[in-house]
Each structure stands twice: as structure tokens, then as C-alpha cells.
Design a protein around this motif. Structure first.
Motif, short mmCIF file in Angstrom:
data_model
loop_
_atom_site.label_atom_id
_atom_site.label_comp_id
_atom_site.label_asym_id
_atom_site.label_seq_id
_atom_site.Cartn_x
_atom_site.Cartn_y
_atom_site.Cartn_z
N GLN A 245 2.47 1.82 2.67
CA GLN A 245 2.49 1.03 1.44
C GLN A 245 3.83 1.19 0.72
O GLN A 245 4.41 0.21 0.23
N ALA A 246 4.36 2.41 0.68
CA ALA A 246 5.66 2.65 0.03
C ALA A 246 6.76 1.89 0.76
O ALA A 246 7.68 1.34 0.13
N ARG A 247 6.70 1.84 2.09
CA ARG A 247 7.72 1.12 2.84
C ARG A 247 7.65 -0.38 2.59
O ARG A 247 8.67 -1.06 2.51
N MET A 248 6.43 -0.92 2.44
CA MET A 248 6.29 -2.35 2.17
C MET A 248 6.88 -2.69 0.79
O MET A 248 7.53 -3.73 0.62
N ILE A 249 6.67 -1.81 -0.18
CA ILE A 249 7.25 -2.02 -1.51
C ILE A 249 8.77 -1.99 -1.42
O ILE A 249 9.47 -2.85 -1.99
N ALA A 250 9.31 -1.03 -0.66
CA ALA A 250 10.76 -0.92 -0.51
C ALA A 250 11.35 -2.13 0.19
O ALA A 250 12.50 -2.53 -0.08
N LYS A 251 10.57 -2.77 1.09
CA LYS A 251 11.04 -3.96 1.81
C LYS A 251 10.89 -5.23 1.00
O LYS A 251 11.28 -6.32 1.44
N GLY A 252 10.32 -5.11 -0.21
CA GLY A 252 10.13 -6.30 -1.05
C GLY A 252 8.95 -7.15 -0.63
O GLY A 252 8.87 -8.33 -1.00
N MET A 253 7.99 -6.58 0.13
CA MET A 253 6.83 -7.35 0.58
C MET A 253 5.63 -7.16 -0.35
O MET A 253 4.52 -7.59 -0.05
N PRO B 75 -4.91 -2.78 -3.91
CA PRO B 75 -3.83 -3.09 -4.84
C PRO B 75 -2.67 -2.12 -4.70
O PRO B 75 -2.79 -1.05 -4.09
N ALA B 76 -1.54 -2.51 -5.25
CA ALA B 76 -0.31 -1.72 -5.11
C ALA B 76 -0.46 -0.30 -5.64
O ALA B 76 0.23 0.62 -5.17
N LEU C 209 -8.04 3.05 -2.55
CA LEU C 209 -7.73 3.44 -1.17
C LEU C 209 -8.60 4.61 -0.71
O LEU C 209 -9.18 4.57 0.38
N GLY C 210 -8.72 5.65 -1.50
CA GLY C 210 -9.49 6.82 -1.10
C GLY C 210 -10.94 6.47 -0.82
O GLY C 210 -11.50 6.88 0.21
N ALA C 211 -11.55 5.69 -1.70
CA ALA C 211 -12.96 5.32 -1.51
C ALA C 211 -13.14 4.45 -0.27
O ALA C 211 -14.10 4.63 0.49
N PRO D 250 0.46 -5.76 5.12
CA PRO D 250 0.71 -6.22 3.75
C PRO D 250 -0.12 -7.46 3.45
O PRO D 250 -0.35 -8.29 4.35
N PHE D 251 -0.59 -7.57 2.23
CA PHE D 251 -1.28 -8.79 1.81
C PHE D 251 -0.27 -9.93 1.79
O PHE D 251 0.81 -9.82 1.19
N LEU D 252 -0.59 -11.02 2.49
CA LEU D 252 0.31 -12.17 2.59
C LEU D 252 -0.17 -13.26 1.63
O LEU D 252 -1.21 -13.89 1.87
N PRO D 253 0.56 -13.50 0.52
CA PRO D 253 0.13 -14.51 -0.45
C PRO D 253 -0.09 -15.89 0.17
O PRO D 253 -0.90 -16.68 -0.34
N ASP D 254 0.60 -16.18 1.28
CA ASP D 254 0.44 -17.49 1.91
C ASP D 254 -0.96 -17.72 2.46
O ASP D 254 -1.30 -18.85 2.86
N VAL D 255 -1.79 -16.66 2.50
CA VAL D 255 -3.16 -16.85 2.97
C VAL D 255 -3.90 -17.82 2.05
O VAL D 255 -4.88 -18.48 2.49
N ALA D 256 -3.46 -17.97 0.80
CA ALA D 256 -4.08 -18.92 -0.11
C ALA D 256 -3.93 -20.36 0.40
O ALA D 256 -4.73 -21.24 0.07
#
Length: 326
Positions: free
Chosen positions: A152-160, A181-182, A187-189, A206-212
Motif C-alpha cells: 500500500q505504501a508503494r502504491m501511494i509513492a507511485k501516485g496510484m 481505504p488508504a 485491513l486488520g479485520a 490498487p483500487f482502479l477508479p476506472d472500474v466505475a
């Protein structure tokens, strides 16, 4: 040539006539004069070298409330009494499913099984797709929460973005697919639930907004593009599967999707995967290669005026003839 066809699938009483691809395949087979039998995978057996099942002859029609007629059950020798088996029961892809593929694999050279059971066993929906990672969104397959947080941290760093989607590795129909969520607050549950329900790793992307805009189901028959539909999520949903309220609409392929089909096609054909449905989000991200019990042909044919069931049977008949020739 009339073929004796056994369909290994869920109970006929439970199918949805409006969209069931297995039923459409049965109608297409019957229209060609093929003889239909139905059996439950639970009756599959190894009997002193023979592979048998407890099956009944059936006839089908697209008439709600009266869509099939069934004769008397009897024991079939699947090598002697049947020419083609359609392996169409829905997942879960568990040890029972895997054992069925081991039994059916023993029919090689005598009875054609579609899709090829060894390839189905070795290419479940979210595993075979990893061979085509160049077309996929960034993907993690793991069980440790630390691995997910790092991803998740890597996806944030990649701007995704930081939102993730987590799903069981061998699920189907959009079941148990969750958005994280970010901030990782659930996540734990969620991982506690996944660990309790499944022993295998899960998939994280990563969640892809284009899925909408939709999740495209593309059908390939013996490795060749046969049609597609775009599935849009229902109100309040991010999952677009028709089984969880998504809706279908006509669509065309993007250049990227054509590239994906061209890359997958020869591999699928070589593996004996005659009927395959792939899922692509946003016209570019390959997420699944569905080989166990793919769906979508009824909607595709409704929008496009095609007959994908007939096209699948053309491929099956060609393969069966080739098998007889040796």
C-alpha cells in the motif's frame, strides 16, 4: 456426427435462464442433434480403472419453470458411453474441484473434456493471469499484513492512490471482494476473516477508479476473440460482476485489449482452454483469466446478434475429430 455429451455442472433446477452460459451451451449442443446427459461432480468415481458417474439424459428448452426434462439416472462409463464432457460446475476451486480434474484427466485420448482438466487445474483464474503480469495492474499475492501495508505504501509513492482491493485467490462471481481505504482502517479485520476462511494467499491490487466505467468481459474461443460486454457496477457498488448486481452493455475492444487477446490466444489454444473469459478494467488492465466456468456469452449474443454457443461447439467438434484421428 452426433456426439454424446455429459455436462458436469450444478443442479439444473438452480440455473438462471436469462444469463447461464452452461444452459446456452446445452441448447446449442441440442440444436446440433447431440445427446445430452447431466451429472453432479459428487458422483464422479474411479472404479477399477474406469471413470464413472451417475447421470441422467436431459432435454432443454428456454422456457421459465419448464426448462428441462430429465430421464432416469444410470451409471455411465465416461470413456465408453460419452464423447465430450463439459466441465462447468461453479467454483469454489478447492480440493474437490482439483480431485475432479485429476479423475477427468485420465480420460485423455478417449473422451474430450472441455476445458482441458489439467490446464484448468494449473491455470485457475487469478493464478494463470500472473504469467501475463505485463498487462496487469501492480499485484501482490501474500498472507502477511506487513506485506500488504508495504505494498500500500508503494502504491501511494507511485501516485496510484492508497485504496486497495483485496480478494480471495480462488473466489468467483465477485464474492468476498473488499475495498481497503488508504488509511488501512479495516485491513486488520479483513485479514482476520481471510485467514479464517482460506488457507491460501489472497490477491491485493490498487483500487482502479476506472472500474466505475465498467469491467469488460472478453470471450475467447479456442484462443480467438469471439465477443465482449462491458459490465458496470450497480448503485453503491464497485464490483461490476453481473452476479452482484452489475449491468451489461455492448462494447468494442481497445487497441490494448486487442494486444492482450493476441498474447493470450495461442497460449489458451495450446492448453486446450476452448472457452475462456478474460476481465479487463479501463481498457488496459487485465485482472482475471476465467477458465473454470466462464460466463457472458448470453449477453454478448444478445447485444451483437452472434451465436457464441455455436462457435464454441464448432471448436469442440473440431477438437473431437482431431482426437479421433490421433
Amino acid at each position: 456426427m452426433t456426439l454424446r455429451v455429459a455436462v458436469q455442472m450444478d443442479p439444473l433446477e438452480t440455473i438462471n435462464l436469462a444469463g447461464d452460459s452452461s444452459f446456452a451451451l446445452m441448447l446449442a449442443a441440442q440444436a446440433r442433434g447431440h445427446e445430452l446427459w447431466h451429472y453432479d461432480v459428487a458422483t464422479l468415481a474411479f472404479d477399477m480403472g474406469r471413470i464413472t458417474c451417475w447421470a441422467a439424459p436431459v432435454t432443454v428448452q428456454r422456457k421459465a419453470g419448464d426448462h428441462f426434462q430429465r430421464g432416469d439416472y444410470r451409471k455411465l462409463d465416461l470413456a465408453e458411453d460419452i464423447d465430450v464432457i463439459l466441465m462447468r460446475q461453479d467454483p469454489p476451486f478447492d480440493l474437490g474441484y482439483i480431485t475432479a480434474t485429476h479423475l477427468l484427466e485420465r480420460l485423455e485420448g478417449t473422451t474430450l473434456v472441455v476445458n482441458d482438466p489439467a490446464s484448468v487445474r494449473n491455470a485457475p483464474e487469478k493464478v494463470m493471469v500472473l504469467d501475463f503480469a505485463r498487462f496487469m495492474p501492480p499485484t501482490l499475492v501474500a498472507r502477511r499484513i506487513d506485506d500488504v501495508r508495504e505494498f500500500q505504501a508503494r502504491m501511494i509513492a507511485k501516485g496510484m492512490g492508497g485504496d486497495l482491493v483485496i480478494k480471495p485467490l480462488h473466489g468467483n462471481g465477485g464474492k468476498a471482494v473488499f475495498r481497503i481505504p488508504a488509511d488501512g482502517s479495516n485491513l486488520g479485520a479483513l485479514l482476520e476473516m481471510f485467514h479464517a476462511a482460506w488457507v491460501e494467499p489472497f490477491m491485493v491490487q490498487p483500487f482502479l477508479p476506472d472500474v466505475a466505467k465498467g469491467d469488460k468481459r472478453i470471450v475467447l474461443v479456442d484462443g480467438v476473440y469471439a465477443g465482449a460486454i462491458n459490465r458496470r457496477p450497480g448503485a453503491g457498488e464497485f464490483r461490476s460482476n453481473l452476479a452482484v448486481g452489475g449491468s451489461a452493455e455492448p462494447t468494442e475492444l481497445t487497441a490494448r485489449e486487442e494486444e492482450i487477446c493476441a498474447a493470450l490466444g495461442p497460449v489458451l489454444k495450446a492448453k486446450g482452454l476452448v472457452f475462456v473469459g478474460i476481465d479487463v478494467i479501463g481498457g488496459e488492465w487485465l485482472t482475471e483469466i476465467n477458465v473454470t466456468s466462464p460466463t457472458g456469452i448470453v449477453a454478448i449474443d444478445r447485444f451483437n446478434g452472434t451465436d457464441t454457443g455455436a462457435r464454441i461447439w464448432d471448436a469442440i467438434e473440431e477438437r473431437h475429430a482431431a482426437m479421433l484421428r490421433g
